[in-house]
Write an enzyme that holds these catalytic residues in place. Structure first.
Site, PDB file in Angstrom:
ATOM      1  N   SER A  79      55.983-114.892 -50.146  1.00 48.17           N
ATOM      2  CA  SER A  79      56.598-116.024 -50.843  1.00 48.17           C
ATOM      3  C   SER A  79      58.053-115.720 -51.145  1.00 48.17           C
ATOM      4  CB  SER A  79      55.834-116.299 -52.146  1.00 48.17           C
ATOM      5  OG  SER A  79      56.478-117.299 -52.899  1.00 48.17           O
ATOM      6  N   TYR A 131      50.282-116.283 -63.232  1.00 54.15           N
ATOM      7  CA  TYR A 131      50.280-117.591 -63.884  1.00 54.15           C
ATOM      8  C   TYR A 131      49.525-117.486 -65.222  1.00 54.15           C
ATOM      9  CZ  TYR A 131      51.864-119.544 -59.381  1.00 54.15           C
ATOM     10  OH  TYR A 131      52.552-119.831 -58.222  1.00 54.15           O
ATOM     11  N   TRP A 186      56.103-125.079 -52.057  1.00 58.00           N
ATOM     12  CA  TRP A 186      55.869-125.348 -53.487  1.00 58.00           C
ATOM     13  C   TRP A 186      56.873-126.350 -54.054  1.00 58.00           C
ATOM     14  CZ3 TRP A 186      59.496-123.423 -57.147  1.00 58.00           C
ATOM     15  CH2 TRP A 186      60.233-122.286 -56.820  1.00 58.00           C
TER      16      TRP A 186
HETATM   17  P1  NDP Z   1      55.005-130.338 -57.915  1.00 58.47           P
HETATM   18  O1  NDP Z   1      56.369-130.575 -57.380  1.00 58.47           O
HETATM   19  O2  NDP Z   1      53.843-130.978 -57.234  1.00 58.47           O
HETATM   20  O3  NDP Z   1      55.005-130.750 -59.456  1.00 58.47           O
HETATM   21  C1  NDP Z   1      53.794-130.966 -60.126  1.00 58.47           C
HETATM   22  C2  NDP Z   1      54.038-131.599 -61.469  1.00 58.47           C
HETATM   23  O4  NDP Z   1      54.694-132.861 -61.303  1.00 58.47           O
HETATM   24  C3  NDP Z   1      52.722-131.923 -62.145  1.00 58.47           C
HETATM   25  O5  NDP Z   1      52.208-130.819 -62.847  1.00 58.47           O
HETATM   26  C4  NDP Z   1      53.098-133.092 -63.018  1.00 58.47           C
HETATM   27  O6  NDP Z   1      53.769-132.589 -64.176  1.00 58.47           O
HETATM   28  C5  NDP Z   1      54.101-133.835 -62.149  1.00 58.47           C
HETATM   29  N1  NDP Z   1      53.446-134.824 -61.271  1.00 58.47           N
HETATM   30  C6  NDP Z   1      52.610-134.580 -60.229  1.00 58.47           C
HETATM   31  N2  NDP Z   1      52.229-135.711 -59.652  1.00 58.47           N
HETATM   32  C7  NDP Z   1      52.825-136.703 -60.329  1.00 58.47           C
HETATM   33  C8  NDP Z   1      52.801-138.115 -60.181  1.00 58.47           C
HETATM   34  N3  NDP Z   1      52.095-138.682 -59.230  1.00 58.47           N
HETATM   35  N4  NDP Z   1      53.543-138.864 -61.051  1.00 58.47           N
HETATM   36  C9  NDP Z   1      54.263-138.274 -62.015  1.00 58.47           C
HETATM   37  N5  NDP Z   1      54.321-136.925 -62.220  1.00 58.47           N
HETATM   38  C10 NDP Z   1      53.608-136.158 -61.357  1.00 58.47           C
HETATM   39  O7  NDP Z   1      54.690-128.807 -57.859  1.00 58.47           O
HETATM   40  P2  NDP Z   1      54.648-127.579 -58.914  1.00 58.47           P
HETATM   41  O8  NDP Z   1      56.015-127.309 -59.385  1.00 58.47           O
HETATM   42  O9  NDP Z   1      53.580-127.831 -59.915  1.00 58.47           O
HETATM   43  O10 NDP Z   1      54.196-126.430 -57.962  1.00 58.47           O
HETATM   44  C11 NDP Z   1      52.984-126.603 -57.223  1.00 58.47           C
HETATM   45  C12 NDP Z   1      52.349-125.289 -56.928  1.00 58.47           C
HETATM   46  O11 NDP Z   1      53.214-124.501 -56.121  1.00 58.47           O
HETATM   47  C13 NDP Z   1      52.078-124.389 -58.131  1.00 58.47           C
HETATM   48  O12 NDP Z   1      50.951-124.757 -58.841  1.00 58.47           O
HETATM   49  C14 NDP Z   1      51.936-123.059 -57.461  1.00 58.47           C
HETATM   50  O13 NDP Z   1      50.669-122.955 -56.873  1.00 58.47           O
HETATM   51  C15 NDP Z   1      53.014-123.133 -56.398  1.00 58.47           C
HETATM   52  N6  NDP Z   1      54.276-122.509 -56.836  1.00 58.47           N
HETATM   53  C16 NDP Z   1      54.633-121.348 -56.229  1.00 58.47           C
HETATM   54  C17 NDP Z   1      55.768-120.683 -56.570  1.00 58.47           C
HETATM   55  C18 NDP Z   1      56.083-119.404 -55.891  1.00 58.47           C
HETATM   56  O14 NDP Z   1      56.986-118.694 -56.328  1.00 58.47           O
HETATM   57  N7  NDP Z   1      55.397-119.057 -54.845  1.00 58.47           N
HETATM   58  C19 NDP Z   1      56.671-121.195 -57.623  1.00 58.47           C
HETATM   59  C20 NDP Z   1      56.246-122.442 -58.179  1.00 58.47           C
HETATM   60  C21 NDP Z   1      55.087-123.085 -57.774  1.00 58.47           C
HETATM   61  P3  NDP Z   1      53.790-133.326 -65.601  1.00 58.47           P
HETATM   62  O15 NDP Z   1      52.730-134.372 -65.607  1.00 58.47           O
HETATM   63  O16 NDP Z   1      53.556-132.232 -66.565  1.00 58.47           O
HETATM   64  O17 NDP Z   1      55.172-133.885 -65.723  1.00 58.47           O
END
Ligand code: NDP
Length: 336
Positions: free
Chosen positions: A152, A54, A205
């Site tokens: 994963s 990351y 995720w």
């Molecule tokens: P989410 O589906 O939780 O998306 C998070 C994003 O959504 C935030 O950064 C924000 O983005 C937006 N958001 C969150 N809460 C709200 C809300 N209440 N209202 C409006 N917008 C909101 O998950 P991620 O895609 O961030 O993934 C989460 C975690 O999963 C990662 O950090 C990582 O640890 C893991 N992951 C693992 C992977 C793997 O291959 N193993 C791949 C991807 C993720 P914004 O405000 O910028 O729009």
């Protein structure tokens, strides 16, 4: 906050876990990252997920700084290895013994800790014998640098083989980290039943589909400023799969269902993944502390079967369920 056991182990983790992909060291400034981590801690989140890749190792550094001073025993810190890091030299990638042994040391230094609670194979390495990878993980555990091992985006067969080897080698492979949300359900037919059988939990995720299931992206309209879909540093590219009017229109249809449950749409999306008993945690991201405060309220929420059925009716055929997607979306060759 509610806590769940991770796989067939005695380790408890917070059912809402905080992850820092695309945010720390990239989309958000370090002070905002620290505030998000503080908001998570205040809300009772004890489990934090990151990866060496990351922001090309910067996310681990930011998380390590943000958690400094916290009681280590009260936290569960997870990281991962597989994708190329640093100068991306020929051995700075994959699940070879060399890369695993070097990568864990880098991660521990950046996270400012002597051990991680969970060390995860970020993808399956098609070019390293699985026996080599599992022996290296066994040694990492024996050295005390990781307590448990996870994977994963591995297929059901890969997980089954990995678990069998872990038992022979005497360590615990207890988790699988796949994408899972109302929109992306490809683990339900194969990965979940296999994991239930072999004592592995899911840490899922993108439960909010990267923000799409919060309902903030409206069909035909520009993405809100500061959102992931507007983030040209990488976020926009990652979220684009869901950014089409068909999906966004159906997602708007979830609003009355969330209202009926007295939840925000983001809370409904998180609560939805947590209804699956094989899911140990919803792994959420945040670009602002307010999002963390909102999202943690999904902990402990029970959704009635009738409401779950209404969600399926609204989303209809935009839901991806093909079990073959786990293999199809994983790297077919090791990424150099
Ligand atoms: P989410 O589906 O939780 O998306 C998070 C994003 O959504 C935030 O950064 C924000 O983005 C937006 N958001 C969150 N809460 C709200 C809300 N209440 N209202 C409006 N917008 C909101 O998950 P991620 O895609 O961030 O993934 C989460 C975690 O999963 C990662 O950090 C990582 O640890 C893991 N992951 C693992 C992977 C793997 O291959 N193993 C791949 C991807 C993720 P914004 O405000 O910028 O729009």
């Amino acid at each position: 906050m509610e806590f769940r056991y991770l796989g067939n182990s005695g380790l408890k983790i917070s059912e809402i876990t905080y992850g820092n992909w695309l945010t720390h060291g990239s989309q958000v400034e370090n002070d905002v990252a620290t505030k998000c981590v503080q908001a998570a801690l205040e809300a009772g989140i004890s489990t934090f997920d990151t990866a060496d890749v990351y922001a090309n190792t910067k996310a681990e550094t930011v998380l390590g700084d943000a958690l400094k001073g916290e009681r280590r025993e009260s936290l569960e810190i997870f990281t991962k290895v597989y994708w190329p890091t640093g100068p991306a030299g020929k051995n700075d990638t994959g699940l070879s013994r060399k890369h695993i042994m070097e990568s864990i040391n880098g991660s521990l230094t950046r996270l400012q800790t002597d051990y991680v609670d969970l060390y995860q194979a970020h993808r399956y390495d098609t070019e390293t014998p699985l026996e080599e990878t599992m022996q290296a993980f066994a040694d990492v555990v024996r050295q005390g640098k990781a307590l448990y091992i996870g994977v994963s985006e591995w297929t059901a067969d890969q997980i089954r083989e990995g678990v069998a080897l872990s038992k022979q080698l005497g360590f615990q492979l207890i988790s699988s980290q796949p994408q899972y949300s109302m929109l992306w359900r490809v683990i339900e037919d194969e990965v979940v039943p296999t994991c239930e059988e072999v004592g592995v939990s899911q840490i899922v995720w993108s439960p909010i589909a990267q923000g799409v299931l919060s309902g903030k992206y409206l069909p035909g309209e520009k993405a809100p400023e500061g959102s992931r879909a507007a983030d040209e540093k990488g976020g926009a590219d990652m979220i684009k799969r869901f950014m089409n009017d068909d999906v966004l229109t159906r997602v708007q249809g979830l609003k009355p269902i969330a209202d009926e449950a007295a939840l925000t749409m983001a809370q409904l999306a998180i609560a939805w993944v947590l209804q699956n008993p094989n899911v140990a945690a919803a792994l959420v991201g945040a670009s602002r502390p307010e999002q963390v405060a909102e999202n943690v309220k999904a902990a402990g929420v029970k959704l009635e079967p009738a409401l779950m059925a209404k969600i399926d009716d609204v989303l209809g055929d935009i839901v991806e369920r093909d079990a073959g997607k786990t293999k199809e979306t994983a790297p077919q060759k090791r990424v150099a």
